[in-house]
Design an enzyme around this catalytic site. Structure first.
Site, mmCIF file in Angstrom:
data_model
loop_
_atom_site.group_PDB
_atom_site.id
_atom_site.type_symbol
_atom_site.label_atom_id
_atom_site.label_comp_id
_atom_site.label_asym_id
_atom_site.label_seq_id
_atom_site.Cartn_x
_atom_site.Cartn_y
_atom_site.Cartn_z
ATOM 1 N N ASP A 67 0.861 -1.186 0.000
ATOM 2 C CA ASP A 67 0.000 0.000 0.000
ATOM 3 C C ASP A 67 0.894 1.230 0.000
ATOM 4 O O ASP A 67 1.592 1.499 0.984
ATOM 5 C CB ASP A 67 -0.903 0.023 1.236
ATOM 6 C CG ASP A 67 -2.058 -0.949 1.139
ATOM 7 O OD1 ASP A 67 -2.692 -1.001 0.073
ATOM 8 O OD2 ASP A 67 -2.331 -1.658 2.128
ATOM 9 N N ARG A 75 3.906 2.855 2.884
ATOM 10 C CA ARG A 75 4.707 1.920 3.685
ATOM 11 C C ARG A 75 6.201 2.239 3.633
ATOM 12 O O ARG A 75 6.944 1.828 4.518
ATOM 13 C CB ARG A 75 4.471 0.484 3.203
ATOM 14 C CG ARG A 75 3.008 0.054 3.147
ATOM 15 C CD ARG A 75 2.238 0.342 4.403
ATOM 16 N NE ARG A 75 0.885 -0.183 4.346
ATOM 17 C CZ ARG A 75 -0.122 0.253 5.077
ATOM 18 N NH1 ARG A 75 0.077 1.257 5.933
ATOM 19 N NH2 ARG A 75 -1.325 -0.274 4.967
ATOM 20 N N ARG A 143 -7.199 10.238 1.736
ATOM 21 C CA ARG A 143 -6.753 9.224 0.787
ATOM 22 C C ARG A 143 -7.421 9.413 -0.574
ATOM 23 O O ARG A 143 -6.929 8.877 -1.571
ATOM 24 C CB ARG A 143 -7.083 7.824 1.320
ATOM 25 C CG ARG A 143 -6.369 7.440 2.594
ATOM 26 C CD ARG A 143 -6.895 6.129 3.133
ATOM 27 N NE ARG A 143 -6.620 5.018 2.227
ATOM 28 C CZ ARG A 143 -7.179 3.810 2.358
ATOM 29 N NH1 ARG A 143 -8.050 3.578 3.331
ATOM 30 N NH2 ARG A 143 -6.871 2.864 1.505
ATOM 31 N N LYS A 173 -9.237 1.640 -6.410
ATOM 32 C CA LYS A 173 -9.951 1.097 -5.259
ATOM 33 C C LYS A 173 -10.834 2.175 -4.630
ATOM 34 O O LYS A 173 -10.613 3.364 -4.856
ATOM 35 C CB LYS A 173 -8.971 0.504 -4.247
ATOM 36 C CG LYS A 173 -7.902 1.443 -3.680
ATOM 37 C CD LYS A 173 -6.894 0.632 -2.890
ATOM 38 C CE LYS A 173 -5.907 1.503 -2.162
ATOM 39 N NZ LYS A 173 -4.821 0.769 -1.513
ATOM 40 N N HIS A 174 -11.893 1.740 -3.948
ATOM 41 C CA HIS A 174 -12.277 0.359 -3.626
ATOM 42 C C HIS A 174 -13.617 0.086 -4.301
ATOM 43 O O HIS A 174 -14.653 0.485 -3.772
ATOM 44 C CB HIS A 174 -12.398 0.150 -2.128
ATOM 45 C CG HIS A 174 -11.165 0.552 -1.359
ATOM 46 N ND1 HIS A 174 -10.863 1.857 -1.026
ATOM 47 C CD2 HIS A 174 -10.143 -0.200 -0.865
ATOM 48 C CE1 HIS A 174 -9.729 1.898 -0.329
ATOM 49 N NE2 HIS A 174 -9.263 0.663 -0.230
ATOM 50 N N HIS A 186 -12.269 -2.034 8.628
ATOM 51 C CA HIS A 186 -11.281 -2.827 9.360
ATOM 52 C C HIS A 186 -11.889 -3.402 10.642
ATOM 53 O O HIS A 186 -11.419 -4.419 11.145
ATOM 54 C CB HIS A 186 -10.070 -1.968 9.727
ATOM 55 C CG HIS A 186 -9.230 -1.580 8.557
ATOM 56 N ND1 HIS A 186 -9.486 -0.455 7.804
ATOM 57 C CD2 HIS A 186 -8.140 -2.168 7.998
ATOM 58 C CE1 HIS A 186 -8.585 -0.355 6.839
ATOM 59 N NE2 HIS A 186 -7.761 -1.378 6.931
ATOM 60 N N ASP A 255 -10.111 -6.530 -1.195
ATOM 61 C CA ASP A 255 -9.397 -5.916 -0.078
ATOM 62 C C ASP A 255 -9.028 -7.047 0.881
ATOM 63 O O ASP A 255 -9.507 -8.189 0.745
ATOM 64 C CB ASP A 255 -10.292 -4.869 0.591
ATOM 65 C CG ASP A 255 -9.509 -3.768 1.282
ATOM 66 O OD1 ASP A 255 -8.303 -3.960 1.538
ATOM 67 O OD2 ASP A 255 -10.095 -2.706 1.572
#
Length: 340
Positions: A67, A75, A143, A173-174, A186, A255
């Protein structure tokens, strides 16, 4: 090792593959490896890890993805690489000056994509083309480019084109859209009650506009007007809608299936996603036992999936760029326009 890779991405816990992990990859042959901060230290270590994985599965082009969107979802952020702005910043600039926003975004994307390609990382799983409304959960927030479907699609196309140019796989995405979520998938399953007509006029539009993008990542949420029982990522009805109504024929990856939006054991979720029709299941939790269980639940990639993957890979360019120079030019544009 199975001759055809499993329709599965898995994770791993550390900076290199252990002997037992090498055996697993050699025998199970999952299609790809998905990495997180725990796996990324410095350029040479990453290149070694990528080589370890590819050597184990016996495929020189086996994909290794992360990601890397920019902003809070990147990351590669430990000081060894440039830091990149969130997509929302480029959306804000584009609302002031569309052409300047597109230019800065293209420069930044070329730099970030080339940076990953040089490391052997094949995708940063970007762009996010969900709509970010004032009431959209913060799990999306900066984002995303904003709440205007046309602008989001326009900027999303910039990212898709720039990533392809430098040989990095863009993943929109998404699909079919997190723009109306009120909870974080999440930790809970978002439920959207909007009509299909309303969604076609809004959240679906960027995905329809980008239906030629090579890959897309599927959301975990329930659209009650499409399937009142199953989240999109395990719903055959939503899968059919994405393919037929939205007209998307690229590679569809879920995902991460370990998110709490879904029910059932993790292997059951892998099986449900693939049974729904999706090309690839993403199971990025890094525990070896969990990966082994996911592999047992997965099937080899289908002929249709392999054809989609091949079409996507054929679009990857080989342009080489000066990462530092392009990143600096993008940053200069942003600073000159009030983005400190």
């Amino acid at each position: 090792m199975t001759s055809t890779p499993l329709a599965l991405f898995v994770g791993m816990p550390g900076l290199e593959l252990s002997a037992s992990e090498l055996v697993f990859f050699r025998e199970a042959n999952p299609f790809g490896l998905f990495l997180f901060k725990r796996n990324l230290d410095n350029p040479e270590q990453i290149k070694r890890l990528v080589h370890q994985f590819r050597d184990a599965v016996g495929r020189e082009d086996a994909p290794v993805y992360i990601d890397q969107e920019g902003g809070r979802v990147q990351r590669l952020d430990n000081g060894n690489w440039p830091l990149y702005r969130p997509l929302g910043t480029f959306g804000a600039l584009a609302r002031k000056d569309l052409e300047l926003g597109k230019k800065a975004l293209r420069l930044s994307t070329l730099a970030m994509g080339a940076m990953m390609t040089e490391l052997g990382i094949g995708s940063g799983t970007t762009p996010v083309v969900d709509l970010a409304r004032t009431d959209t959960h913060d799990v999306i927030g900066q984002r995303a480019f904003g709440d205007d479907p046309e602008l989001v699609a326009t900027l999303g196309q910039v990212v898709v084109d720039a990533m392809l140019e430098v040989g990095n796989m863009p993943i929109v995405k998404h699909i079919p859209g997190y723009g109306r979520v009120q909870v974080d998938p999440h930790f809970d399953c978002p439920i959207v009650d909007a009509s299909i007509e309303d969604m076609r006029d809004t959240d679906f539009r960027p995905f329809v506009a980008l239906r030629d993008a090579p890959w897309a990542m599927v959301a975990h949420l329930i659209f009650t007007q499409i399937d009142n029982d199953l989240p999109a990522s395990v719903s055959p009805t939503v899968y059919k809608m994405i393919r037929e109504d939205l007209g998307y024929d690229g590679v569809l990856i879920t995902d991460c299936l370990t998110m709490e939006a879904l029910k059932g054991t993790w292997p059951e979720r892998v099986r449900a996603a693939l049974d729904a029709g999706y090309d690839i299941a993403l199971h990025s939790q890094g525990d070896l036992a969990a990966s082994e269980a996911a592999a047992k639940a997965a099937n080899p990639l289908s002929a249709d999936s392999l054809a989609r993957i091949a079409r996507a890979e054929a679009r990857l360019g080989k342009t080489r760029v000066d990462v530092q120079a392009l990143h600096a030019e993008a940053e200069q544009i942003l600073r000159e326009n009030g983005f400190a």
